[in-house]
Design a protein around this motif. Structure first.
Motif, PDB file in Angstrom:
ATOM      1  N   UNK A 113      -8.580   1.270  -1.585  1.00  0.00           N
ATOM      2  CA  UNK A 113      -9.547   0.668  -2.327  1.00  0.00           C
ATOM      3  C   UNK A 113      -9.306  -1.029  -2.038  1.00  0.00           C
ATOM      4  N   UNK A 114     -10.251  -1.699  -2.581  1.00  0.00           N
ATOM      5  CA  UNK A 114     -10.395  -3.201  -2.296  1.00  0.00           C
ATOM      6  C   UNK A 114     -10.641  -3.902  -3.489  1.00  0.00           C
ATOM      7  N   UNK A 115      -9.790  -5.149  -3.912  1.00  0.00           N
ATOM      8  CA  UNK A 115     -10.303  -5.856  -5.229  1.00  0.00           C
ATOM      9  C   UNK A 115     -11.461  -6.634  -4.709  1.00  0.00           C
ATOM     10  N   UNK A 116     -12.113  -7.347  -5.507  1.00  0.00           N
ATOM     11  CA  UNK A 116     -13.297  -8.267  -5.354  1.00  0.00           C
ATOM     12  C   UNK A 116     -12.908  -9.377  -4.170  1.00  0.00           C
ATOM     13  N   UNK A 117     -11.829  -9.753  -4.113  1.00  0.00           N
ATOM     14  CA  UNK A 117     -11.417 -10.935  -3.119  1.00  0.00           C
ATOM     15  C   UNK A 117     -10.901 -10.240  -1.771  1.00  0.00           C
ATOM     16  N   UNK A 118     -11.035  -8.946  -1.505  1.00  0.00           N
ATOM     17  CA  UNK A 118     -10.768  -8.417  -0.500  1.00  0.00           C
ATOM     18  C   UNK A 118      -9.273  -7.918  -0.238  1.00  0.00           C
ATOM     19  N   UNK A 119      -8.328  -7.835  -1.229  1.00  0.00           N
ATOM     20  CA  UNK A 119      -7.157  -7.373  -1.105  1.00  0.00           C
ATOM     21  C   UNK A 119      -7.126  -5.721  -0.929  1.00  0.00           C
ATOM     22  N   UNK A 120      -6.622  -5.298  -0.003  1.00  0.00           N
ATOM     23  CA  UNK A 120      -6.649  -3.854   0.174  1.00  0.00           C
ATOM     24  C   UNK A 120      -5.348  -3.241  -0.598  1.00  0.00           C
ATOM     25  N   UNK A 121      -5.475  -2.193  -1.275  1.00  0.00           N
ATOM     26  CA  UNK A 121      -4.330  -1.440  -1.901  1.00  0.00           C
ATOM     27  C   UNK A 121      -4.621   0.034  -1.589  1.00  0.00           C
ATOM     28  N   UNK A 122      -3.465   0.422  -1.265  1.00  0.00           N
ATOM     29  CA  UNK A 122      -3.458   1.988  -0.735  1.00  0.00           C
ATOM     30  C   UNK A 122      -2.663   2.712  -1.852  1.00  0.00           C
ATOM     31  N   UNK A 123      -3.043   4.134  -1.905  1.00  0.00           N
ATOM     32  CA  UNK A 123      -1.993   4.845  -2.663  1.00  0.00           C
ATOM     33  C   UNK A 123      -1.944   6.181  -1.938  1.00  0.00           C
ATOM     34  N   UNK A 124      -0.665   6.239  -1.763  1.00  0.00           N
ATOM     35  CA  UNK A 124      -0.136   7.522  -0.727  1.00  0.00           C
ATOM     36  C   UNK A 124       0.821   8.328  -1.484  1.00  0.00           C
ATOM     37  N   UNK A 125       0.811   9.687  -0.811  1.00  0.00           N
ATOM     38  CA  UNK A 125       1.690  10.754  -1.575  1.00  0.00           C
ATOM     39  C   UNK A 125       2.622  11.242  -0.363  1.00  0.00           C
ATOM     40  N   UNK A 126       3.432  11.997  -0.761  1.00  0.00           N
ATOM     41  CA  UNK A 126       4.466  12.497   0.308  1.00  0.00           C
ATOM     42  C   UNK A 126       4.444  14.214   0.114  1.00  0.00           C
ATOM     43  N   UNK A 127       3.205  14.618  -0.061  1.00  0.00           N
ATOM     44  CA  UNK A 127       2.960  16.089  -0.085  1.00  0.00           C
ATOM     45  C   UNK A 127       3.385  16.886   1.179  1.00  0.00           C
ATOM     46  N   UNK A 128       3.483  16.178   2.240  1.00  0.00           N
ATOM     47  CA  UNK A 128       3.838  17.018   3.622  1.00  0.00           C
ATOM     48  C   UNK A 128       5.414  16.624   3.810  1.00  0.00           C
ATOM     49  N   UNK A 129       6.071  15.511   3.225  1.00  0.00           N
ATOM     50  CA  UNK A 129       7.219  15.302   3.367  1.00  0.00           C
ATOM     51  C   UNK A 129       7.914  14.997   1.935  1.00  0.00           C
ATOM     52  N   UNK A 130       7.773  15.958   1.162  1.00  0.00           N
ATOM     53  CA  UNK A 130       8.564  15.812  -0.298  1.00  0.00           C
ATOM     54  C   UNK A 130       9.838  15.419  -0.231  1.00  0.00           C
ATOM     55  N   UNK A 131      10.765  15.519   0.773  1.00  0.00           N
ATOM     56  CA  UNK A 131      12.248  15.164   0.616  1.00  0.00           C
ATOM     57  C   UNK A 131      12.351  13.593   0.923  1.00  0.00           C
ATOM     58  N   UNK A 132      11.142  12.926   1.149  1.00  0.00           N
ATOM     59  CA  UNK A 132      11.294  11.360   1.273  1.00  0.00           C
ATOM     60  C   UNK A 132      10.742  10.782   0.091  1.00  0.00           C
ATOM     61  N   UNK A 133      10.150  11.549  -0.858  1.00  0.00           N
ATOM     62  CA  UNK A 133       9.407  11.022  -2.005  1.00  0.00           C
ATOM     63  C   UNK A 133      10.405  10.784  -3.063  1.00  0.00           C
ATOM     64  N   UNK A 134      10.131   9.734  -4.111  1.00  0.00           N
ATOM     65  CA  UNK A 134      11.018   9.250  -5.037  1.00  0.00           C
ATOM     66  C   UNK A 134      11.022  10.534  -5.907  1.00  0.00           C
ATOM     67  N   UNK A 135      12.309  10.407  -6.545  1.00  0.00           N
ATOM     68  CA  UNK A 135      12.733  11.390  -7.398  1.00  0.00           C
ATOM     69  C   UNK A 135      11.781  11.286  -8.850  1.00  0.00           C
ATOM     70  N   UNK A 136      11.608  10.273  -9.135  1.00  0.00           N
ATOM     71  CA  UNK A 136      10.865  10.206 -10.462  1.00  0.00           C
ATOM     72  C   UNK A 136       9.769   9.431 -10.430  1.00  0.00           C
TER      73      UNK A 136
END
Length: 136
Positions: A113-136
């Motif tokens: 998404x982007x805020x009104x001033x053009x800052x882009x923020x992404x949200x990503x998951x590790x569903x294909x590489x769960x061993x790399x995901x945060x534990x909590x």
């Protein structure tokens, strides 16, 4: 560099995001899901929490900054979530526009998404590489 000095990178402190209006920015980022850690209007800053980590997203007032669309070549901040496609649904339900539909990446899925001033923020998951995901 001497043995007594270290220029080792230890981790992130804060990510600074310029915004044109603190009140509007706080309302936007709260809809995205960021809780406010503290707000200092007199200094023109708001710190948003990111998970259980001490560093966060620091919104900094730049009054001359006007609304703009995100530029593809600009930096993007991506944050880990458990399920990026579910986050996309929550963002849409909150009335926010996605930059594109969630897309597959090497580790899982991502949505931006982007805020009104053009800052882009992404949200990503590790569903294909769960061993790399945060534990909590």
């Amino acid at each position: 560099m001497s043995d007594d000095e270290s220029y080792e990178l230890l981790g992130f402190d804060n990510v600074l995001m310029p915004v044109g209006d603190l009140g509007e920015a706080v309302a936007f980022y709260e809809r995205v899901g960021f809780p406010v850690a503290f707000r200092l209007d007199e200094a023109g800053i708001v710190l948003l929490k990111v998970g259980k980590e001490t560093p966060g997203v620091l919104l900094r007032l730049e009054e001359e900054l006007s609304r703009r669309q995100p530029v593809w070549a600009s930096p993007r901040m991506w944050l880990e979530v458990r399920d990026a496609r579910a986050k996309a649904e929550a963002l849409t339900a909150a009335g926010l526009d996605l930059l594109a539909e969630p897309f597959s990446c090497a580790t899982g899925w991502t949505v931006e998404i982007a805020d009104p001033w053009g800052n882009s923020i992404g949200f990503t998951d590790y569903s294909k590489r769960p061993e790399l995901a945060r534990a909590s």
